[in-house]
Design a protein around this motif. Structure first.
Motif, PDB file in Angstrom:
ATOM      1  N   TYR A  86      19.666 -28.940  68.287  1.00 32.40           N
ATOM      2  CA  TYR A  86      19.125 -29.963  67.392  1.00 32.40           C
ATOM      3  C   TYR A  86      19.846 -31.290  67.576  1.00 32.40           C
ATOM      4  N   ASP A  87      20.985 -31.247  68.237  1.00 32.30           N
ATOM      5  CA  ASP A  87      21.770 -32.466  68.457  1.00 32.30           C
ATOM      6  C   ASP A  87      22.002 -33.231  67.152  1.00 32.30           C
ATOM      7  N   GLN A  88      22.483 -32.512  66.177  1.00 33.59           N
ATOM      8  CA  GLN A  88      22.840 -33.152  64.901  1.00 33.59           C
ATOM      9  C   GLN A  88      24.266 -32.735  64.565  1.00 33.59           C
ATOM     10  N   TYR A  89      25.078 -33.717  64.200  1.00 36.14           N
ATOM     11  CA  TYR A  89      26.458 -33.406  63.835  1.00 36.14           C
ATOM     12  C   TYR A  89      26.474 -32.933  62.390  1.00 36.14           C
ATOM     13  N   CYS A  90      26.020 -31.687  62.221  1.00 38.07           N
ATOM     14  CA  CYS A  90      25.836 -31.089  60.891  1.00 38.07           C
ATOM     15  C   CYS A  90      26.044 -29.591  61.039  1.00 38.07           C
TER      16      CYS A  90
END
Lengths: 127, 127
Positions: free
Chosen positions: B6-10
């Motif tokens: 998802y390429d999310q820093y989460c």
């Protein structure tokens, strides 16, 4: 719009029938913070196509987990928000977040970042 | 074999990077009960193709969540089992199960049923 049941008489499989498709739980994550406009959802879920986002929102509506609501003037915007049943997914998101935290590591150059991913929700996850 | 971040820093997105593909969490559900042979996993996940099952197991291995182990003679079987990190997904499975229970309803004619879906795990979910 993909709707594929696992066809298993199991509570876990049923949960994944409803929210197991790609992006569904991230949309729920966004909506846990309150009602959101489609354009804002799209902006905060970089990488999702508008077709997939629309399909997933429609599925969440169909499952009774989210509703679309027209705001009164002067806002006149259409927002999506979780139903009570949808909001009951919070412990699922928190469990995923608590587990994922162990593998978060450093931010990667390709990673999107949004401040609201680290406010109320991460306090709940970490705290 | 699909590996799409998802390429999310989460933390939630990272968790779903690892176990958000179709079938992954149901494979984890199976392995939470202990080591399983490939053929038994395949038999208890009706609907999964052998290609997808193999790909998902390979991904779980790659993520350090499961390992393949050769049992000693006389068994001589190869089994998959969760690593410690993989077993830490239990609260995620339990949260999904607790939520899905509210929508389980009656068994449908198309539903597969396995007794071990309702033993130790559901006691943990319901209890």
């Amino acid at each position: 719009m993909s709707r594929r049941s696992y066809d298993q008489y199991c509570a876990v499989a049923r949960a994944l029938d409803a929210v197991g498709e790609r992006w569904s739980l991230l949309i729920v994550r966004e909506l846990l913070g309150g009602p959101r406009r489609y354009t804002d959802l799209h902006a905060d879920l970089p990488g999702v196509s508008t077709d997939i986002l629309a399909a997933r929102l429609k599925q969440l509506e169909g499952e009774g987990l989210a509703v679309r609501r027209k705001l009164e003037r002067p806002a006149s915007a259409t927002v999506y928000e979780l139903t009570e049943r949808g909001a009951e997914l919070r412990p699922v998101i928190e469990a995923l977040g608590a587990w994922g935290l162990g593998a978060l590591g450093e931010q990667r150059p390709t990673d999107a970042v949004r401040e609201h991913w680290y406010t109320a929700r991460s306090a709940a996850v970490i705290g």
